[in-house]
Design an enzyme around this catalytic site. Sequence first.
Site, PDB file in Angstrom:
ATOM      1  CD  GLU A 184      -4.739  -8.787  -3.530  1.00 12.77           C
ATOM      2  OE1 GLU A 184      -5.465  -9.214  -2.620  1.00 12.77           O
ATOM      3  OE2 GLU A 184      -5.124  -8.716  -4.721  1.00 12.77           O
ATOM      4  N   PRO A 202     -18.085  -2.223 -13.056  1.00 11.66           N
ATOM      5  CG  PRO A 202     -19.373  -3.497 -14.497  1.00 11.66           C
ATOM      6  CD  PRO A 202     -18.651  -2.192 -14.407  1.00 11.66           C
ATOM      7  N   GLY A 237      -7.398  -0.319 -15.965  1.00 10.00           N
ATOM      8  CA  GLY A 237      -6.318   0.584 -15.624  1.00 10.00           C
ATOM      9  C   GLY A 237      -6.718   2.037 -15.549  1.00 10.00           C
ATOM     10  CG  ASN A 274      -7.627   1.061  -1.810  1.00 11.29           C
ATOM     11  OD1 ASN A 274      -7.841   1.682  -0.776  1.00 11.29           O
ATOM     12  ND2 ASN A 274      -6.491   1.145  -2.461  1.00 11.29           N
ATOM     13  CG  LEU A 315      -7.234   4.190   1.999  1.00 12.65           C
ATOM     14  CD1 LEU A 315      -5.918   3.641   2.507  1.00 12.65           C
ATOM     15  CD2 LEU A 315      -7.708   5.342   2.879  1.00 12.65           C
TER      16      LEU A 315
END
Length: 424
Positions: free
Chosen positions: A60, A269, A311, A336, A338
């Site tokens: 999120e 992972p 990150g 995700n 995308l």
Amino acid sequence: MNRTLYTLILHLALPFIFLRLSWRAWRAPAYGKRIGERFAVGLPSFRGGGIWIHAVSLGESIAAAPLIRELLARHPELPITVTCMTPTGSERIQALFGERIQHCYLPYDLPWACARFLDRLQPKLAVIMETELWPNHIHACHVRGIPVALANARLSERSARGYARFARLTAPMLGELDLIAAQTEVEAERFRQLGAHPTCVEVTGSIKFDLSVDAELPRHAAELRASWGAAGRPVWIAASTHAGEDEVMLQAHRRLLDEHPEALLILVPRHPERFDQVFELCRREGLATVRRSTEEAPGAEVQVLLGDTLGELLFLYALADLALVGGSLVANGGHNLLEPAALGKPLLSGPHLFNFLEIAAQLRGAGDLLEVEDAAQLHAALRMLFADPAQAQQRAAAGLAVMRANQGALARLLGGLESLLARA
């Protein structure tokens, strides 16, 4: 069950919440830090009167990033506060935005903790990402006159059935939301049937389609890969993997090595507490493995690069030729799709994609997404795509076309949020 009973049960569960938090801290020490914030104790000093955005976890937080950037640009006069519930989400938020935003963990959904948090923050607008619905937080905002928006809202059929079982709790909660910006009409109708006011429900699409990739990212990835001497190696990535999936990836990779001895797998992972465990698994399987965190170049003898940094997932996707998105070979619902699609990578996944049904259907229908169920099917898909670069490129182009056709959700969502800010 109504909200009073829910709150009583939540208080009775506090000893178990402490035990679970302790267990998670034992597995991942970051959970043992900043515990007071989870009870609205020792909160940072906040500038009030701004916008509060809640993004529960890593996924999120990534999805919220374009929204946060746009709000920072549009409203430099307003402080933006971003909360989450997990260390990985916290680290990603702070890495992306640093001191441009205010940040803490969201306190648990206890009325007194909600009150302390909102009294400190005093936001003009609350924005909750996707489906992280907490009845007491929402009610506390409602009684203070703080508009609450559910952004990029998704609601699977299974989740809707779960909410329906507690209609006396969930219907009033949904009725206190001022905007539900749903990803699809099917999900919008589920929210309406569960008690949301029809006038507050809009279909805006998924802001995940509005992901923008820094033009320098692919170039930096190509330069690093060339410095490894890996420009001509077959490189694939298995990202956001969960327990039970890594073994499948390694089995498929071992079969691929029989045909392409120079192949490299980038294995990432999902959860940092599994980094060491997966590294040892690779070593036990007899695969030459290096860790990304050491910055050691994966030379020709290296067969697996373990992505054990935070990150950096988009960059790791950019390093690969093909991408498998994990959380989908086990019944986790997927992650995700995308992000690799936006980088022009042919997509693979497992069959469990219930968190991304609409997105998966579009990518599959366009001819990009290949779904596999086990190591044998995964190996067959990898072998086919590496043997036919033209088909791989065609699939990647189809995924990019789906991305472009669905963009605009962020602008529609921002329009709704601006309306709420104007009322605040």
